[in-house]
Design a protein around this motif. Sequence first.
Motif, PDB file in Angstrom:
ATOM      1  N   SER A 104      -8.273  15.493  -9.095  1.00 60.37           N
ATOM      2  CA  SER A 104      -8.352  14.967  -7.724  1.00 60.37           C
ATOM      3  C   SER A 104      -9.259  13.751  -7.683  1.00 60.37           C
ATOM      4  O   SER A 104      -8.953  12.754  -7.024  1.00 60.37           O
ATOM      5  CB  SER A 104      -8.873  16.038  -6.762  1.00 60.37           C
ATOM      6  N   GLU A 105     -10.369  13.824  -8.400  1.00 57.41           N
ATOM      7  CA  GLU A 105     -11.291  12.683  -8.463  1.00 57.41           C
ATOM      8  C   GLU A 105     -10.612  11.484  -9.121  1.00 57.41           C
ATOM      9  O   GLU A 105     -10.725  10.350  -8.647  1.00 57.41           O
ATOM     10  CB  GLU A 105     -12.545  13.074  -9.244  1.00 57.41           C
ATOM     11  N   GLN A 106      -9.894  11.730 -10.213  1.00 52.07           N
ATOM     12  CA  GLN A 106      -9.196  10.635 -10.898  1.00 52.07           C
ATOM     13  C   GLN A 106      -8.104  10.049 -10.009  1.00 52.07           C
ATOM     14  O   GLN A 106      -7.923   8.828  -9.956  1.00 52.07           O
ATOM     15  CB  GLN A 106      -8.599  11.135 -12.212  1.00 52.07           C
ATOM     16  N   GLN A 107      -7.400  10.909  -9.287  1.00 46.71           N
ATOM     17  CA  GLN A 107      -6.345  10.435  -8.389  1.00 46.71           C
ATOM     18  C   GLN A 107      -6.939   9.601  -7.262  1.00 46.71           C
ATOM     19  O   GLN A 107      -6.379   8.569  -6.887  1.00 46.71           O
ATOM     20  CB  GLN A 107      -5.554  11.622  -7.823  1.00 46.71           C
ATOM     21  N   GLN A 108      -8.078  10.025  -6.741  1.00 49.16           N
ATOM     22  CA  GLN A 108      -8.733   9.259  -5.679  1.00 49.16           C
ATOM     23  C   GLN A 108      -9.187   7.897  -6.190  1.00 49.16           C
ATOM     24  O   GLN A 108      -9.071   6.887  -5.494  1.00 49.16           O
ATOM     25  CB  GLN A 108      -9.917  10.033  -5.094  1.00 49.16           C
ATOM     26  N   LYS A 109      -9.688   7.856  -7.420  1.00 42.22           N
ATOM     27  CA  LYS A 109     -10.086   6.575  -8.015  1.00 42.22           C
ATOM     28  C   LYS A 109      -8.881   5.652  -8.178  1.00 42.22           C
ATOM     29  O   LYS A 109      -8.977   4.450  -7.945  1.00 42.22           O
ATOM     30  CB  LYS A 109     -10.774   6.796  -9.361  1.00 42.22           C
ATOM     31  N   ALA A 110      -7.741   6.220  -8.567  1.00 39.97           N
ATOM     32  CA  ALA A 110      -6.523   5.416  -8.692  1.00 39.97           C
ATOM     33  C   ALA A 110      -6.107   4.874  -7.334  1.00 39.97           C
ATOM     34  O   ALA A 110      -5.729   3.703  -7.212  1.00 39.97           O
ATOM     35  CB  ALA A 110      -5.391   6.249  -9.296  1.00 39.97           C
ATOM     36  N   ARG A 111      -6.208   5.704  -6.321  1.00 39.16           N
ATOM     37  CA  ARG A 111      -5.856   5.262  -4.972  1.00 39.16           C
ATOM     38  C   ARG A 111      -6.784   4.147  -4.512  1.00 39.16           C
ATOM     39  O   ARG A 111      -6.342   3.144  -3.946  1.00 39.16           O
ATOM     40  CB  ARG A 111      -5.901   6.429  -3.996  1.00 39.16           C
ATOM     41  N   THR A 148      -3.414  -1.938  -8.887  1.00 36.30           N
ATOM     42  CA  THR A 148      -3.950  -1.895 -10.246  1.00 36.30           C
ATOM     43  C   THR A 148      -4.325  -0.501 -10.727  1.00 36.30           C
ATOM     44  O   THR A 148      -4.241  -0.217 -11.912  1.00 36.30           O
ATOM     45  CB  THR A 148      -5.178  -2.816 -10.368  1.00 36.30           C
ATOM     46  N   GLY A 149      -4.751   0.385  -9.836  1.00 38.22           N
ATOM     47  CA  GLY A 149      -5.123   1.740 -10.246  1.00 38.22           C
ATOM     48  C   GLY A 149      -3.956   2.494 -10.846  1.00 38.22           C
ATOM     49  O   GLY A 149      -4.078   3.122 -11.897  1.00 38.22           O
ATOM     50  N   SER A 150      -2.810   2.423 -10.209  1.00 42.99           N
ATOM     51  CA  SER A 150      -1.615   3.102 -10.712  1.00 42.99           C
ATOM     52  C   SER A 150      -1.079   2.427 -11.964  1.00 42.99           C
ATOM     53  O   SER A 150      -0.652   3.088 -12.904  1.00 42.99           O
ATOM     54  CB  SER A 150      -0.518   3.120  -9.642  1.00 42.99           C
ATOM     55  N   LEU A 151      -1.103   1.107 -11.968  1.00 45.60           N
ATOM     56  CA  LEU A 151      -0.561   0.375 -13.107  1.00 45.60           C
ATOM     57  C   LEU A 151      -1.384   0.556 -14.371  1.00 45.60           C
ATOM     58  O   LEU A 151      -0.871   0.456 -15.476  1.00 45.60           O
ATOM     59  CB  LEU A 151      -0.450  -1.118 -12.766  1.00 45.60           C
ATOM     60  N   LEU A 196       0.820  -1.207   0.000  1.00 44.46           N
ATOM     61  CA  LEU A 196       0.000   0.000   0.000  1.00 44.46           C
ATOM     62  C   LEU A 196       0.858   1.263   0.000  1.00 44.46           C
ATOM     63  O   LEU A 196       0.438   2.310  -0.485  1.00 44.46           O
ATOM     64  CB  LEU A 196      -0.951   0.014   1.198  1.00 44.46           C
ATOM     65  N   ALA A 197       2.059   1.171   0.534  1.00 42.05           N
ATOM     66  CA  ALA A 197       2.957   2.322   0.537  1.00 42.05           C
ATOM     67  C   ALA A 197       3.302   2.745  -0.892  1.00 42.05           C
ATOM     68  O   ALA A 197       3.626   3.901  -1.136  1.00 42.05           O
ATOM     69  CB  ALA A 197       4.227   1.999   1.322  1.00 42.05           C
ATOM     70  N   GLY A 198       3.200   1.827  -1.859  1.00 40.02           N
ATOM     71  CA  GLY A 198       3.491   2.130  -3.251  1.00 40.02           C
ATOM     72  C   GLY A 198       2.274   2.595  -4.027  1.00 40.02           C
ATOM     73  O   GLY A 198       2.332   2.767  -5.223  1.00 40.02           O
ATOM     74  N   CYS A 199       1.170   2.801  -3.339  1.00 42.09           N
ATOM     75  CA  CYS A 199      -0.076   3.183  -4.001  1.00 42.09           C
ATOM     76  C   CYS A 199      -0.099   4.670  -4.336  1.00 42.09           C
ATOM     77  O   CYS A 199       0.716   5.438  -3.869  1.00 42.09           O
ATOM     78  CB  CYS A 199      -1.263   2.844  -3.103  1.00 42.09           C
ATOM     79  N   ALA A 200      -1.095   5.042  -5.126  1.00 39.57           N
ATOM     80  CA  ALA A 200      -1.284   6.429  -5.527  1.00 39.57           C
ATOM     81  C   ALA A 200      -1.436   7.320  -4.291  1.00 39.57           C
ATOM     82  O   ALA A 200      -2.066   6.946  -3.307  1.00 39.57           O
ATOM     83  CB  ALA A 200      -2.510   6.546  -6.416  1.00 39.57           C
ATOM     84  N   THR A 201      -0.861   8.498  -4.368  1.00 40.10           N
ATOM     85  CA  THR A 201      -0.926   9.475  -3.289  1.00 40.10           C
ATOM     86  C   THR A 201      -2.342  10.035  -3.184  1.00 40.10           C
ATOM     87  O   THR A 201      -2.959  10.328  -4.206  1.00 40.10           O
ATOM     88  CB  THR A 201       0.054  10.634  -3.574  1.00 40.10           C
ATOM     89  N   PRO A 202      -2.851  10.228  -1.967  1.00 40.37           N
ATOM     90  CA  PRO A 202      -4.163  10.861  -1.829  1.00 40.37           C
ATOM     91  C   PRO A 202      -4.128  12.271  -2.433  1.00 40.37           C
ATOM     92  O   PRO A 202      -3.134  12.988  -2.287  1.00 40.37           O
ATOM     93  CB  PRO A 202      -4.381  10.938  -0.316  1.00 40.37           C
TER      94      PRO A 202
END
Length: 110
Positions: A58-65, A79-82, A15-21
């Motif tokens: 911001s909405e797209q970033q939250q969806k990636a997270r 998967t969101g970031s990838l 989770l540490a490698g996940c998209a930033t909030p």
Amino acid sequence: MRFPTISLVTAAVLLAGCATPPAKVQALQVSTAEYDDMNCRQLRTVKSTWEQNVAALSEQQQKARTGDTIGVILIGIPTGSLSGGDVETQLAQAKGHLNAVNSVLIRKSC
């Protein structure tokens, strides 16, 4: 009982490698030069456009997270970031432009 502990540690590391909030994405430094020659009306229009961009990104970033979190929990992969959903750089840039416009608005007493 050792398996759940190892799984939790592994999940935390992944989770540490996940998209930033979105709220934690820092604005890039953007020059005010492109906004300096605009009048107050133009600046307010541009500000509105950048606010909409920041909101959409911001909405797209939250969806990636969220996708990253679900992906890590289900299959161990963010998967969101990838899948190209992470827009941290674009969000930082949009926030920087919004800050630059706001700075010019304040300077011009708009």
